[in-house]
Design an enzyme around this catalytic site. Structure first.
Site, mmCIF file in Angstrom:
data_model
loop_
_atom_site.group_PDB
_atom_site.id
_atom_site.type_symbol
_atom_site.label_atom_id
_atom_site.label_comp_id
_atom_site.label_asym_id
_atom_site.label_seq_id
_atom_site.Cartn_x
_atom_site.Cartn_y
_atom_site.Cartn_z
ATOM 1 N N GLY A 246 2.076 -6.007 7.308
ATOM 2 C CA GLY A 246 1.144 -6.607 6.351
ATOM 3 C C GLY A 246 -0.118 -7.053 7.069
ATOM 4 O O GLY A 246 -0.466 -6.519 8.128
ATOM 5 N N ASN B 53 0.812 -1.231 0.000
ATOM 6 C CA ASN B 53 0.000 0.000 0.000
ATOM 7 C C ASN B 53 0.840 1.273 0.000
ATOM 8 O O ASN B 53 0.480 2.252 -0.645
ATOM 9 C CB ASN B 53 -1.000 -0.020 1.164
ATOM 10 N N CYS C 135 -3.142 1.598 6.374
ATOM 11 C CA CYS C 135 -3.519 0.888 7.603
ATOM 12 C C CYS C 135 -4.109 1.846 8.629
ATOM 13 O O CYS C 135 -4.848 1.427 9.512
ATOM 14 C CB CYS C 135 -2.301 0.181 8.175
ATOM 15 N N GLU D 18 3.597 -5.309 12.365
ATOM 16 C CA GLU D 18 2.671 -4.179 12.152
ATOM 17 C C GLU D 18 1.564 -4.710 11.256
ATOM 18 O O GLU D 18 1.789 -4.958 10.064
ATOM 19 C CB GLU D 18 3.394 -3.019 11.461
ATOM 20 N N GLU E 93 7.538 0.526 15.968
ATOM 21 C CA GLU E 93 8.576 1.065 15.092
ATOM 22 C C GLU E 93 8.781 2.537 15.451
ATOM 23 O O GLU E 93 8.108 3.077 16.309
ATOM 24 C CB GLU E 93 8.158 0.905 13.634
ATOM 25 N N ALA F 15 -3.415 -12.098 9.250
ATOM 26 C CA ALA F 15 -3.283 -13.549 9.052
ATOM 27 C C ALA F 15 -1.842 -13.898 8.680
ATOM 28 O O ALA F 15 -1.286 -14.897 9.174
ATOM 29 C CB ALA F 15 -4.246 -14.023 7.963
ATOM 30 N N THR F 16 -1.212 -13.076 7.846
ATOM 31 C CA THR F 16 0.187 -13.336 7.477
ATOM 32 C C THR F 16 1.082 -13.184 8.702
ATOM 33 O O THR F 16 2.003 -13.984 8.921
ATOM 34 C CB THR F 16 0.658 -12.368 6.372
HETATM 35 P P1 NAD Z 1 0.102 -9.381 3.118
HETATM 36 O O1 NAD Z 1 0.144 -9.857 4.521
HETATM 37 O O2 NAD Z 1 -0.639 -10.181 2.115
HETATM 38 O O3 NAD Z 1 1.565 -9.222 2.532
HETATM 39 C C1 NAD Z 1 2.552 -8.437 3.152
HETATM 40 C C2 NAD Z 1 3.917 -8.976 2.773
HETATM 41 O O4 NAD Z 1 4.068 -10.288 3.326
HETATM 42 C C3 NAD Z 1 4.121 -9.130 1.272
HETATM 43 O O5 NAD Z 1 5.445 -8.809 0.953
HETATM 44 C C4 NAD Z 1 3.853 -10.610 1.055
HETATM 45 O O6 NAD Z 1 4.477 -11.138 -0.082
HETATM 46 C C5 NAD Z 1 4.432 -11.198 2.319
HETATM 47 N N1 NAD Z 1 3.908 -12.525 2.671
HETATM 48 C C6 NAD Z 1 2.733 -13.103 2.293
HETATM 49 N N2 NAD Z 1 2.634 -14.341 2.807
HETATM 50 C C7 NAD Z 1 3.747 -14.553 3.542
HETATM 51 C C8 NAD Z 1 4.214 -15.626 4.348
HETATM 52 N N3 NAD Z 1 3.517 -16.758 4.481
HETATM 53 N N4 NAD Z 1 5.394 -15.494 4.988
HETATM 54 C C9 NAD Z 1 6.100 -14.353 4.900
HETATM 55 N N5 NAD Z 1 5.720 -13.301 4.135
HETATM 56 C C10 NAD Z 1 4.555 -13.388 3.475
HETATM 57 O O7 NAD Z 1 -0.445 -7.883 3.191
HETATM 58 P P2 NAD Z 1 -0.764 -6.903 1.977
HETATM 59 O O8 NAD Z 1 -2.044 -7.341 1.351
HETATM 60 O O9 NAD Z 1 0.456 -6.751 1.147
HETATM 61 O O10 NAD Z 1 -0.973 -5.522 2.759
HETATM 62 C C11 NAD Z 1 -2.181 -5.121 3.296
HETATM 63 C C12 NAD Z 1 -2.187 -5.367 4.791
HETATM 64 O O11 NAD Z 1 -1.089 -4.707 5.410
HETATM 65 C C13 NAD Z 1 -3.416 -4.788 5.467
HETATM 66 O O12 NAD Z 1 -3.905 -5.719 6.399
HETATM 67 C C14 NAD Z 1 -2.891 -3.564 6.189
HETATM 68 O O13 NAD Z 1 -3.629 -3.151 7.301
HETATM 69 C C15 NAD Z 1 -1.528 -3.998 6.560
HETATM 70 N N6 NAD Z 1 -0.686 -2.842 6.839
HETATM 71 C C16 NAD Z 1 -0.338 -2.573 8.129
HETATM 72 C C17 NAD Z 1 0.442 -1.462 8.428
HETATM 73 C C18 NAD Z 1 0.849 -1.131 9.837
HETATM 74 O O14 NAD Z 1 1.757 -0.341 9.997
HETATM 75 N N7 NAD Z 1 0.226 -1.690 10.858
HETATM 76 C C19 NAD Z 1 0.879 -0.638 7.380
HETATM 77 C C20 NAD Z 1 0.491 -0.941 6.080
HETATM 78 C C21 NAD Z 1 -0.282 -2.056 5.806
#
Ligand code: NAD
Length: 480
Positions: A226, A150, A282, A248, A461, A229-230
């Site tokens: 991310g 994002n 987020c 995060e 962070e 669930a991840t």
């Molecule tokens: P995502 O969890 O699908 O992916 C995030 C990253 O993790 C990507 O690089 C992805 O390739 C990697 N990934 C996926 N599966 C993995 C695994 N099994 N092991 C290790 N890495 C893996 O998230 P997204 O769809 O890219 O981003 C959206 C999400 O991120 C939303 O839930 C949002 O709220 C969150 N987010 C949180 C913050 C925060 O600071 N709290 C900031 C931005 C986004």
């Protein structure tokens, strides 16, 4: 066709497997680049390069590391327009947003931590006349940094910069959906003269590269941003290996509007907090609670302002809302609009796929949606949508507002709009969030702790918190 490559041991490299991933331009729906579909072997090569680079990097004077990281910041700034165009093309966000927020912030991340390490000190504890203790904070070794799509370069550098500044070497993975600016960062690092292996960027799918970083025995710290669930999957692998973890995760942030707020200012910022970056931040406030005496006035003014947000080509300066990041994400957002209707909500505006004419005819655009008439407990109000969708809910008492605001599994951020100082303090204390904004939103000071509670994450962070995460603390006790 653009070919993106990995950055390993100071050079660009194709994936060892020879596999590639299509990268789409969300505004057109077309494939415009190929990124490496790397796997465990590429991660392993990156870890070996990082391990080799670590002894020299950790023992370099702070001033030397600082100079190199400031050079990276300068070069990002010099190539601002190129970076902004790349970020917009990759993610669908308006190019003016990438130019004014994402890329300047990426450069600031490097500059901030590059200068922070010139000012670090640690504690000493004297035990009467018996002993003197002092605290050492030493780099950990190889840090793994995994980031989402994002705010691609903004969040990627928010992890890499403190990790490197603290003296670690890094193996980093950007989102496979938005790999372009991470690739440009590789070029910048080579031009800046960053020693080979200090930063390694491995592109690929989360289940391949992300999982390999998480499970690698020679990566003792993982910083992840991310989905929740991840984050849980990463924790399952990392916890029994006793890795340091910073997570995060997702949010479902409340915005609390009281009748005594400064109306116009509140309206402007709540609009921005709802729909900036198509709601794909987020920190976006997606549940808007309004004190009942103000509810109808706020709703009508808000909906009228949302209708004015121009959905269109991210390259146009007049565009308020660009494209959603992927077709799958667009379908997910539209499915939540349908769910909101099923749950009894009224869609006051938006929530439709938008056909943009010309070069963007195949793009993934959704008009920003405002929904009312839903209870705070329904799925639409409990699950993270992460798109241009907000709900409006009236409240009568502070207690009710607080119950609803705290009533989700998430706890990332809230904003409170009121002229009553004592109420602001009451809510700041009682909201179960990592961040509370009063009469503002996303006003960021990079020294402050950043992160969430409950299912929004573990750890913080920003500022010293980040430098502490990326170092191991050691107490040295000397008998006097
Ligand atoms: P995502 O969890 O699908 O992916 C995030 C990253 O993790 C990507 O690089 C992805 O390739 C990697 N990934 C996926 N599966 C993995 C695994 N099994 N092991 C290790 N890495 C893996 O998230 P997204 O769809 O890219 O981003 C959206 C999400 O991120 C939303 O839930 C949002 O709220 C969150 N987010 C949180 C913050 C925060 O600071 N709290 C900031 C931005 C986004």
């Amino acid at each position: 066709m653009l070919y993106i490559q990995n950055y390993i041991d100071g050079g660009l490299a194709d994936p060892l497997s020879g596999g590639w991933i299509d990268v789409h331009e969300p505004a057109t729906g077309r494939v415009y680049a190929q990124a490496p579909a790397s796997a465990a072997a590429d991660v392993d090569a990156a870890v070996r390069a990082a391990q080799n680079a670590f002894p020299a990097w950790r023992s370099m004077e702070a001033e030397g590391r600082s100079r190199l990281l400031r050079r990276v910041a300068d070069l990002i700034e010099e190539r601002l327009e190129e970076f902004a165009q790349a970020e917009s093309r990759d993610s669908g966000k308006p190019v003016w947003l990438a130019r004014s927020v994402d890329i300047p912030r990426a450069s600031r991340n490097f500059r901030f931590f590059a200068t922070a390490i010139l000012h670090v000190s640690s504690e000493a504890h004297q035990t009467d006349d018996i002993a003197l203790n002092y605290t050492l904070r030493q780099p950990i070794g190889v840090a793994g940094c995994i980031s989402p799509w994002n705010l691609p370069l903004y969040l990627f550098t928010w992890k890499i910069a403190p990790a490197l500044a603290a003296g670690n070497c890094v193996v980093a993975k950007p989102s496979e959906i938005t790999p372009f600016t991470a690739f440009l960062l590789s070029e910048v690092c080579m031009e800046a003269g960053l020693p080979p292996g200090v930063l390694n960027i491995v592109h690929g799918l989360g289940g391949d590269v992300g999982a390999a970083i998480t499970a690698h025995p020679d990566i003792p710290a993982i910083s992840f941003t991310g989905g929740t669930a991840t984050g849980a999957a990463i924790a399952r692998t990392a916890a029994p290996m006793f890795k340091k973890l910073s997570l995060e995760l997702g949010g479902k942030n409340p915005t609390l509007v009281f009748a005594d707020c400064a109306f116009e200012e509140t309206l402007d910022t709540v609009l921005r907090s709802a729909f900036s970056n198509q709601g794909e931040i987020c920190l976006c406030g997606s549940r808007i609670f309004v004190e009942r005496p103000l509810y109808a006035r706020f709703r009508d003014a808000f909906v009228s302002r949302v209708r004015d947000l121009a959905v269109g080509d991210p390259l146009e300066d007049a565009t308020g809302q660009g494209a959603l990041v992927s077709e799958a994400h667009m379908e997910k957002v539209l499915s939540y609009i349908a769910l909101a209707r099923e749950e009894g909500g009224t869609v006051l505006c938006g929530g439709e796929r938008v056909a943009v004419e010309g070069r963007c005819a195949g793009g993934w655009f959704v008009s920003p949606a405002v929904i009312e008439g839903l209870p705070f407990t329904c799925r639409t109000n409990q699950e993270e949508i992460f798109g241009p969708v907000v709900t409006l809910m009236p409240f009568d008492t502070e207690e009710e507002a607080l119950t609803m605001a705290n009533g989700t599994p998430y706890g990332l951020a809230a904003s409170v709009w009121t002229s009553d100082l004592r109420r602001a303090h009451r809510f700041a204390g009682a909201l179960q969030m990592g961040i509370v904004w009063v009469n503002c939103w996303m006003l960021r000071d990079l020294r402050t702790p950043f992160g969430g509670v409950k299912q929004s994450g573990v750890g913080r962070e920003g500022g010293w918190e980040a430098l502490r995460f990326f170092t191991e603390t050691k107490n040295v006790c000397i008998k006097l």
